[in-house]
Enzyme design. Structure first.
Site, PDB file in Angstrom:
ATOM      1  N   HIS A 250       0.835  -1.201   0.000  1.00  0.00           N
ATOM      2  CA  HIS A 250       0.000   0.000   0.000  1.00  0.00           C
ATOM      3  C   HIS A 250       0.864   1.243   0.000  1.00  0.00           C
ATOM      4  O   HIS A 250       1.921   1.269   0.619  1.00  0.00           O
ATOM      5  CB  HIS A 250      -0.925   0.023   1.226  1.00  0.00           C
ATOM      6  CG  HIS A 250      -2.054   0.986   1.064  1.00  0.00           C
ATOM      7  ND1 HIS A 250      -1.956   2.303   1.387  1.00  0.00           N
ATOM      8  CD2 HIS A 250      -3.293   0.798   0.551  1.00  0.00           C
ATOM      9  CE1 HIS A 250      -3.100   2.902   1.097  1.00  0.00           C
ATOM     10  NE2 HIS A 250      -3.928   2.020   0.583  1.00  0.00           N
TER      11      HIS A 250
ATOM     12  N   ASP B  93      -7.972  -5.544   0.073  1.00  0.00           N
ATOM     13  CA  ASP B  93      -8.466  -6.425  -0.986  1.00  0.00           C
ATOM     14  C   ASP B  93      -8.069  -7.885  -0.788  1.00  0.00           C
ATOM     15  O   ASP B  93      -8.566  -8.763  -1.486  1.00  0.00           O
ATOM     16  CB  ASP B  93      -7.971  -5.921  -2.352  1.00  0.00           C
ATOM     17  CG  ASP B  93      -8.572  -4.564  -2.687  1.00  0.00           C
ATOM     18  OD1 ASP B  93      -9.763  -4.369  -2.406  1.00  0.00           O
ATOM     19  OD2 ASP B  93      -7.850  -3.690  -3.211  1.00  0.00           O
TER      20      ASP B  93
HETATM   21  N1  CMC Z   1       4.250  -7.619  -4.781  1.00  0.00           N
HETATM   22  C1  CMC Z   1       5.598  -7.550  -4.934  1.00  0.00           C
HETATM   23  N2  CMC Z   1       6.305  -6.433  -4.744  1.00  0.00           N
HETATM   24  C2  CMC Z   1       5.640  -5.325  -4.397  1.00  0.00           C
HETATM   25  C3  CMC Z   1       4.245  -5.315  -4.220  1.00  0.00           C
HETATM   26  C4  CMC Z   1       3.548  -6.522  -4.430  1.00  0.00           C
HETATM   27  N3  CMC Z   1       2.231  -6.573  -4.290  1.00  0.00           N
HETATM   28  N4  CMC Z   1       3.837  -4.075  -3.877  1.00  0.00           N
HETATM   29  C5  CMC Z   1       4.941  -3.316  -3.832  1.00  0.00           C
HETATM   30  N5  CMC Z   1       6.044  -4.064  -4.145  1.00  0.00           N
HETATM   31  C6  CMC Z   1       7.435  -3.626  -4.166  1.00  0.00           C
HETATM   32  C7  CMC Z   1       7.762  -2.845  -5.416  1.00  0.00           C
HETATM   33  O1  CMC Z   1       8.222  -3.704  -6.429  1.00  0.00           O
HETATM   34  C8  CMC Z   1       8.803  -1.892  -4.922  1.00  0.00           C
HETATM   35  O2  CMC Z   1      10.008  -2.610  -4.811  1.00  0.00           O
HETATM   36  P1  CMC Z   1      11.423  -1.856  -5.127  1.00  0.00           P
HETATM   37  O3  CMC Z   1      11.554  -0.811  -4.063  1.00  0.00           O
HETATM   38  O4  CMC Z   1      12.439  -2.937  -5.020  1.00  0.00           O
HETATM   39  O5  CMC Z   1      11.299  -1.292  -6.496  1.00  0.00           O
HETATM   40  C9  CMC Z   1       8.349  -1.560  -3.510  1.00  0.00           C
HETATM   41  O6  CMC Z   1       7.613  -2.713  -3.083  1.00  0.00           O
HETATM   42  C10 CMC Z   1       7.488  -0.317  -3.393  1.00  0.00           C
HETATM   43  O7  CMC Z   1       6.403  -0.463  -4.307  1.00  0.00           O
HETATM   44  P2  CMC Z   1       5.799   0.718  -5.176  1.00  0.00           P
HETATM   45  O8  CMC Z   1       5.201   0.144  -6.406  1.00  0.00           O
HETATM   46  O9  CMC Z   1       6.817   1.811  -5.317  1.00  0.00           O
HETATM   47  O10 CMC Z   1       4.672   1.238  -4.178  1.00  0.00           O
HETATM   48  P3  CMC Z   1       3.456   2.170  -4.557  1.00  0.00           P
HETATM   49  O11 CMC Z   1       3.115   2.903  -3.337  1.00  0.00           O
HETATM   50  O12 CMC Z   1       3.758   2.947  -5.787  1.00  0.00           O
HETATM   51  O13 CMC Z   1       2.298   1.117  -4.953  1.00  0.00           O
HETATM   52  C11 CMC Z   1       0.541  -0.471  -4.705  1.00  0.00           C
HETATM   53  C12 CMC Z   1       1.307   0.697  -4.060  1.00  0.00           C
HETATM   54  C13 CMC Z   1      -0.669  -0.783  -3.831  1.00  0.00           C
HETATM   55  C14 CMC Z   1       0.062  -0.053  -6.088  1.00  0.00           C
HETATM   56  C15 CMC Z   1       1.464  -1.695  -4.798  1.00  0.00           C
HETATM   57  O14 CMC Z   1       1.826  -2.130  -3.497  1.00  0.00           O
HETATM   58  C16 CMC Z   1       0.827  -2.851  -5.563  1.00  0.00           C
HETATM   59  O15 CMC Z   1       0.957  -2.925  -6.787  1.00  0.00           O
HETATM   60  N6  CMC Z   1       0.127  -3.815  -4.863  1.00  0.00           N
HETATM   61  C17 CMC Z   1      -0.601  -4.868  -5.530  1.00  0.00           C
HETATM   62  C18 CMC Z   1      -1.978  -4.370  -6.011  1.00  0.00           C
HETATM   63  C19 CMC Z   1      -2.942  -4.151  -4.858  1.00  0.00           C
HETATM   64  O16 CMC Z   1      -3.113  -4.995  -4.000  1.00  0.00           O
HETATM   65  N7  CMC Z   1      -3.640  -3.006  -4.884  1.00  0.00           N
HETATM   66  C20 CMC Z   1      -4.652  -2.645  -3.872  1.00  0.00           C
HETATM   67  C21 CMC Z   1      -4.217  -1.510  -3.011  1.00  0.00           C
HETATM   68  S1  CMC Z   1      -5.215  -1.260  -1.544  1.00  0.00           S
HETATM   69  C22 CMC Z   1      -6.849  -0.923  -2.025  1.00  0.00           C
HETATM   70  C23 CMC Z   1      -7.048  -0.019  -3.167  1.00  0.00           C
HETATM   71  O17 CMC Z   1      -6.339   0.929  -3.436  1.00  0.00           O
HETATM   72  O18 CMC Z   1      -8.023  -0.241  -3.853  1.00  0.00           O
END
Ligand code: CMC
Length: 388
Positions: free
Chosen positions: A271, A328
């Site tokens: 998140h 989720d």
């Molecule tokens: N699986 C594997 N690695 C992950 C994941 C994941 N689900 N989420 C984040 N990371 C890693 C990412 O690769 C990055 O690693 P590095 O620093 O080595 O590059 C690090 O963690 C930080 O991730 P980010 O993409 O920079 O974080 P963000 O704040 O931009 O993205 C997020 C947040 C929710 C989009 C992301 O965690 C994600 O894609 N999660 C999976 C999709 C998901 O479950 N979404 C629902 C969110 S909660 C409810 C809602 O919003 O509806």
């Protein structure tokens, strides 16, 4: 003028002042208008929380009754809108249909001259909350080829939706109170989450002066994305694939998620704001187990989800990055036990999120510092060149 701050994904950009929702991502706290999410989920009905978000205070008994009466009054879709559903293919994703229905409301109920009059705002709010629920159930009925079921004024908000989803002319469906209670709770968990992607979209569209229905329609599209609300559908599909394709091998899936050359991510994990356990996920997990037990449903995906969560919490990659299950991760399992089909999960999220979108849209419109949303960029293209 001056230096432009480069902030991809708006990680550090505060775009407004708001008194709707408070999040402490380090401590895992979520409050709507000062009330803790646990307290609200335990003690309130969804309509009361909707009222709280939109009006700033929990309703009195009379206000609750009046709000519910208005909701019943506005629960029907215009009969002409009913035919829209026939024009979509059976396999239409219900999020696309829902978004189309939201913007269609603006064709039936165009902006009145005094759009800022409280009474006119109240109409829009009630129509959206009530009619979107009807539209969601109609979209489902259409997708399975069943006749639609009209809303019933003797049923409460959640019961009414469940009845429209599951009653048929040949069954004598009665709404199970366990399912109704669960739905109230889930919708409360979804109701707002400050400046998330869809809320920002709703406000961006509204900042140009577009009407509320159009703004919400855009928000529904944003929520559909798998990184946002679409994740609840993708969690279940991921768990199903772990069984069919990975033969239940959780380690393999975790390894893929960690592999930087593989675009795969664990759905329902991570998140932007929570750097500890998502407080909504805590409630969702507990209720998932309770609801399945009360309904007498056993689902192998629940054990698999637990196994996956344990693997995530014990793995350095996820620990170092503060990645925990989010809302989720467990909600889909409960929706599934309630009989809601997988492609409707994000629609449930949308119905729950409508009050938050509305509350923030109204707040934006009333903000004396409010201006059209218009980010800047760092241009990296060609400088001037002639056409040759
Ligand atoms: N699986 C594997 N690695 C992950 C994941 C994941 N689900 N989420 C984040 N990371 C890693 C990412 O690769 C990055 O690693 P590095 O620093 O080595 O590059 C690090 O963690 C930080 O991730 P980010 O993409 O920079 O974080 P963000 O704040 O931009 O993205 C997020 C947040 C929710 C989009 C992301 O965690 C994600 O894609 N999660 C999976 C999709 C998901 O479950 N979404 C629902 C969110 S909660 C409810 C809602 O919003 O509806």
């Amino acid at each position: 003028t001056g230096m432009i701050t480069y902030d991809p994904g708006f990680v550090n950009t505060g775009c407004c002042q708001s008194d709707v929702t408070y999040i402490d991502g380090e401590k895992g706290i979520l409050r709507y208008r000062g009330y803790d999410i646990n307290d609200l989920a335990e003690k309130c009905e969804f309509v009361d929380v909707a009222y709280l978000l939109v009006h700033g205070k929990l309703p009195s008994r009379e206000q609750h009754d009046e709000f519910s009466t208005n909701m019943n009054y506005h629960s029907l879709l215009h009969e002409d809108m009913r035919h829209f559903f026939d024009a979509y293919p059976d396999h239409a994703h219900p999020m696309a249909t829902l978004s189309a229905m939201a913007v269609s409301l603006s064709t039936f109920y165009p902006e009145l001259e005094d759009a800022t009059l409280q009474e006119n705002i109240d109409y829009k709010v009630t129509r959206l909350l009530s009619k979107m629920r009807t539209a969601a159930a109609f979209a489902y009925k259409k997708s399975i080829g069943h006749p639609i079921v009209y809303p019933r004024p003797d049923l409460k908000y959640c019961e009414n939706f469940i009845n429209m989803m599951f009653r048929t002319p040949v069954n004598s469906y009665e709404v199970d109170p366990v399912v109704a209670k669960a739905l109230n709770k889930l919708l409360i968990l979804h109701a707002d989450h400050e400046q998330n992607c869809s809320a920002s979209v709703v406000k961006m569209v509204g900042s140009a002066g577009a009407n509320l229905y159009a703004s919400i329609s855009a928000g529904i599209c944003a929520l559909w994305g798998p990184l946002h609300g679409g994740a609840n559908q993708h969690v279940i599909e991921m768990l199903e694939r772990i069984i069919t394709e990975d033969k239940g091998d959780v380690k393999r899936v975790v390894a893929r998620a960690k592999d930087k050359n593989d675009p795969f991510r664990l759905m329902g994990v991570g998140h932007r704001v929570y750097k500890s356990y998502d407080p909504r996920a805590k409630v969702a997990k507990t209720m998932c187990k309770d609801v399945l037990e009360a309904l007498g449903v056993s689902d192998p995906l629940v054990d698999l989800a637990q196994e996956l969560e344990d693997a995530v919490l014990a793995d350095d990659y996820f620990v170092e990055r503060n990645l925990y299950p989010n809302i989720d991760f467990y909600t889909g399992l409960t929706y599934r036990a309630m009989g809601i089909p997988t492609d409707m999960f994000t629609v449930m999220f949308a119905i729950g999120r409508i009050p938050g979108w509305i509350a923030q849209w109204l707040e934006m419109r009333e903000d004396p510092h409010g201006r059209i949303g218009r980010p800047r960029q760092i241009y990296t293209g060609h400088t001037q060149r002639p056409v040759e």
